[in-house]
Design a protein around this motif. Sequence first.
Motif, short mmCIF file in Angstrom:
data_model
loop_
_atom_site.label_atom_id
_atom_site.label_comp_id
_atom_site.label_asym_id
_atom_site.label_seq_id
_atom_site.Cartn_x
_atom_site.Cartn_y
_atom_site.Cartn_z
N PHE A 108 32.65 46.35 27.27
CA PHE A 108 31.74 46.12 28.40
C PHE A 108 32.32 45.14 29.42
O PHE A 108 32.19 45.34 30.63
N PHE A 112 32.65 45.81 33.34
CA PHE A 112 31.93 44.93 34.25
C PHE A 112 32.90 44.30 35.25
O PHE A 112 32.62 44.25 36.46
N ARG A 113 34.05 43.84 34.76
CA ARG A 113 35.04 43.21 35.64
C ARG A 113 35.56 44.20 36.68
O ARG A 113 35.69 43.86 37.87
N SER A 115 34.07 46.94 37.86
CA SER A 115 33.02 47.25 38.84
C SER A 115 32.79 46.09 39.79
O SER A 115 32.60 46.29 41.00
N LEU A 116 32.77 44.86 39.25
CA LEU A 116 32.54 43.70 40.10
C LEU A 116 33.66 43.53 41.11
O LEU A 116 33.41 43.22 42.29
N TRP A 253 28.64 49.72 43.35
CA TRP A 253 28.30 49.33 41.97
C TRP A 253 27.77 50.52 41.17
O TRP A 253 28.07 50.67 40.00
N LEU A 272 31.71 50.56 35.51
CA LEU A 272 30.55 50.60 34.62
C LEU A 272 29.90 51.98 34.53
O LEU A 272 29.59 52.43 33.42
N THR A 297 24.01 45.49 33.22
CA THR A 297 24.50 46.17 34.42
C THR A 297 23.55 45.98 35.59
O THR A 297 23.98 45.90 36.75
#
Length: 323
Positions: A108, A112-113, A115-116, A253, A272, A297
């Motif tokens: 995850f 997450f990284r 997508s951010l 996102w 994500l 998310t």
Amino acid sequence: MVRKKSIFRTIGFWSLIIVLVVFVAYPFAYMVSVSFRNDTDAFEKGLIPENPTFDTYLQLLGFKESIREELSDEQRQLQELVKNLPAEKQEEILGNIAAERKKESFPFIRFFRNSLLIAGLSALFSLIISILGAYAFSRVWFPGRGLVQRGVLLVYLFGGTILAVPLYQIFVNIGLTGSGPKGMVSLFIIYIVQTLPVSLYMLGNYFRTIPETIEEAAIIDGSSRFGVIWRIIIPLSLPAIITVFIYAFMIAWNEYLFASIFVRAYPQFHTLPIGLNEIFYSEHAIWAKMMAASVLTSIPVVGLFMLMQKYLTGGLTAGGVKE
């Protein structure tokens, strides 16, 4: 003469509001509830877990080792086959099975990284370009200004599925496919192109509400165009600017189609939406962990809305009043 409101109309109105709120909020509440359960009781009835646990969140965030509770069919068959083997061989094979169970099955943090990074950078660059472009549309006259201003919105006449193949062919021809980093660069460009038209439209309308006399006074005092934008336009347009940033961030996102085309083949660069979709259809489909991942998310977008609510409201209503 003011008519007295009927009590039945009032009751009906609030009943409708309550039903609507429950209809919208219940799926999210159930998702949060499942995220605090163990994998074995993920589908127990009720919204309040009987044995709540934070293990799924701790595992997703890397504070606790993730071990799959259930063996796969192949691992079960392998355990049965090794019973007749020598003790040393049994120990080696069973050790490999244990290592496989401890292997990261839900990365995850990496999703997450990625997508951010892509959402934040694309939203920032889209915002910078749209500020300059919207200022040009609203303040600088040039031949064909109206045609160009309306023409940028034509991109929304075509759905993503129609543009996917041509865009992929374009990026193949310019060498932006074939690896994870190149795929991320392609997504970065696509997300900027997707969000620029509306960003230009929203900021352009807002800039027109700012009196030109303020800018003229600054220019007389010796300020340049960029100085006017930095010292006057941006401070006075913060509601619209924050609205545009949140809009661009949300698009990147939550985007799935183009990410599935350009980075699906490179697991290290999954965003994500791609990562969660892959997990849903894999052998690691653990409902409690997937619901916890879905909750995490949603936090960045919900957090942005809560922190910038007053600016967002001002930005959404901007442009309706002219000087």
